[in-house]
Scaffold this active site. Structure first.
Site: not given
Ligand code: ATP
Length: 355
Positions: A132, A185, A242, A246, A218
């Site tokens: 970010y 990851k 984030d 969602d 993933d």
């Protein structure tokens, strides 16, 4: 108690007004002390009046309030920061050190799960680091463009940031079904996600009664759709959190149900997970459950910090009222297939508080 309301852009004013009504009614019913709401402009209203979307005065008022109810902002449409376009959400997260973004998603009673299986999980998202760009640097931003054809973004992962978000996740798991899933990851981002995982593992060792597992981001995106019910608390870095939250909210029915709390050691900011939804702004169409639920999380957080059971009761009353209203298909807003507008839905929630 002083709560600061920052209505924001788009549907922000609609859902903030609904939230203040519900919080006022719930606190009165729960026997809480007096609550004073004060208001300040952020976003486009502030840009027009003060030349910036987030003034220092608003920051000071946010710092001094007991809690903040933050409406959604259209920061993607703001001018560059040197022209006054500051993301209020990023500013508050960074300057108040709101390192934990707690994002619950669950299938409410009476609601048909999109993937067939009811679930109840919480994404604990690191909120001050990662990719970010607006909050990771002391000076400048985390994105640079050395040439017109080369853009680079820096990802920040610190030991302190990873340890404290892991701590938040395991503490939360103790109050729930005692399972933490770390999402990463590290097979590609070996150094940064390697550090993140090292820290989560270190914290997990201090919580032997909490089951711990790790998933690649993933795979996790697919596993949530396959069966979200196997997850309890999911801890992850900023951007993965984030996106996954969602996804989980949408699986729970709608972004309009997606509540969240930004919490640090000293400050709490209630904020819906979604954006400012300019397509439905000012039309009495928005589902305010997201911000109402976020405010309930803020009250619960304040109640725990202050050992004030009345605040925790107000939070529980709001959650139960949302459950009761949303359980009835005719009482839902349009995003959930119902017919009620923001105001009529809010009136139903207040009615349910009194039941
Ligand atoms: P922004 O540019 O601020 O991110 P956006 O519209 O691109 O706004 P969201 O606000 O997250 O992104 O909305 C995505 C979709 O979900 C939109 O179609 C919007 O109408 C819908 N939506 C979001 N929040 C709500 C809500 N509270 N009630 C009903 N629909 C919502």
């Amino acid at each position: 108690m002083d709560l600061l309301v920052l209505p924001g852009d788009g549907i922000g004013p609609d859902i903030s007004a609904a939230t203040v009504e519900v919080v006022t009614a719930a606190m009165a019913r729960a026997g809480c002390g007096t609550v004073n709401f004060s208001y300040a402009d952020i976003g486009f209203v502030s840009l027009k009046a003060h030349g910036t979307t987030f003034t220092d005065e608003v920051f000071a008022a946010s710092r001094d309030a007991d809690g903040v109810i933050l409406g959604p902002v259209s920061h993607n449409d703001y001018p560059p920061s040197d022209k006054g376009g500051l993301n209020p959400s990023g500013q508050l997260r960074r300057r108040l050190d709101l390192y934990a973004n707690i994002r619950p998603a669950r299938i409410r009673p009476g609601f048909t799960p999109r993937c067939g299986i009811p679930f109840d999980l919480v994404v604990v998202r690191e909120n001050t680091e990662g990719f970010y760009a607006d909050r990771t640097m002391f000076v400048g931003t985390g994105e640079v463009m050395p040439t017109p054809d080369l853009a680079m973004a820096f990802r920040k992962v610190t030991r302190q940031g990873s340890l404290r978000i892991a701590e938040s996740a395991f503490k939360l798991a103790l109050q729930r079904r005692r399972k933490v899933t770390a999402v990463h990851k590290a097979n590609v981002l070996r150094v940064s996600d390697g550090l993140f995982l090292e820290c989560v593992r270190q914290v997990s060792a201090q919580y032997p009664t909490v089951e711990y597992e790790e998933k690649l981001i993933d795979a996790m995106a697919a596993l949530l759709i396959r069966d979200a019910s196997v997850f309890d608390v999911i801890v992850t870095t900023n951007m993965f959190g984030d996106i996954l939250s969602d996804e989980a909210s949408e699986l729970s029915g709608s972004l309009g149900l997606a509540a969240s709390l930004n919490a640090g050691a000293e400050h709490g900011v209630a904020q819906a997970q979604h954006g400012s939804a300019p397509d439905i702004a000012g039309k009495d169409l928005a589902n305010p459950a997201s911000l109402i639920g976020s405010a309930a999380m803020l009250l619960a957080w304040l109640g725990e910090r202050r050992s004030d059971p009345t605040l925790e009761r107000a939070a529980a009353l709001i959650e139960a009222a949302l459950d009761r209203v949303i359980a009835v298909p005719e009482h839902r807003t349009r995003d959930l297939g119902g017919k009620l507008g923001t105001k009529a839905f809010t009136a139903k929630v207040i009615e349910a508080l009194a039941a």
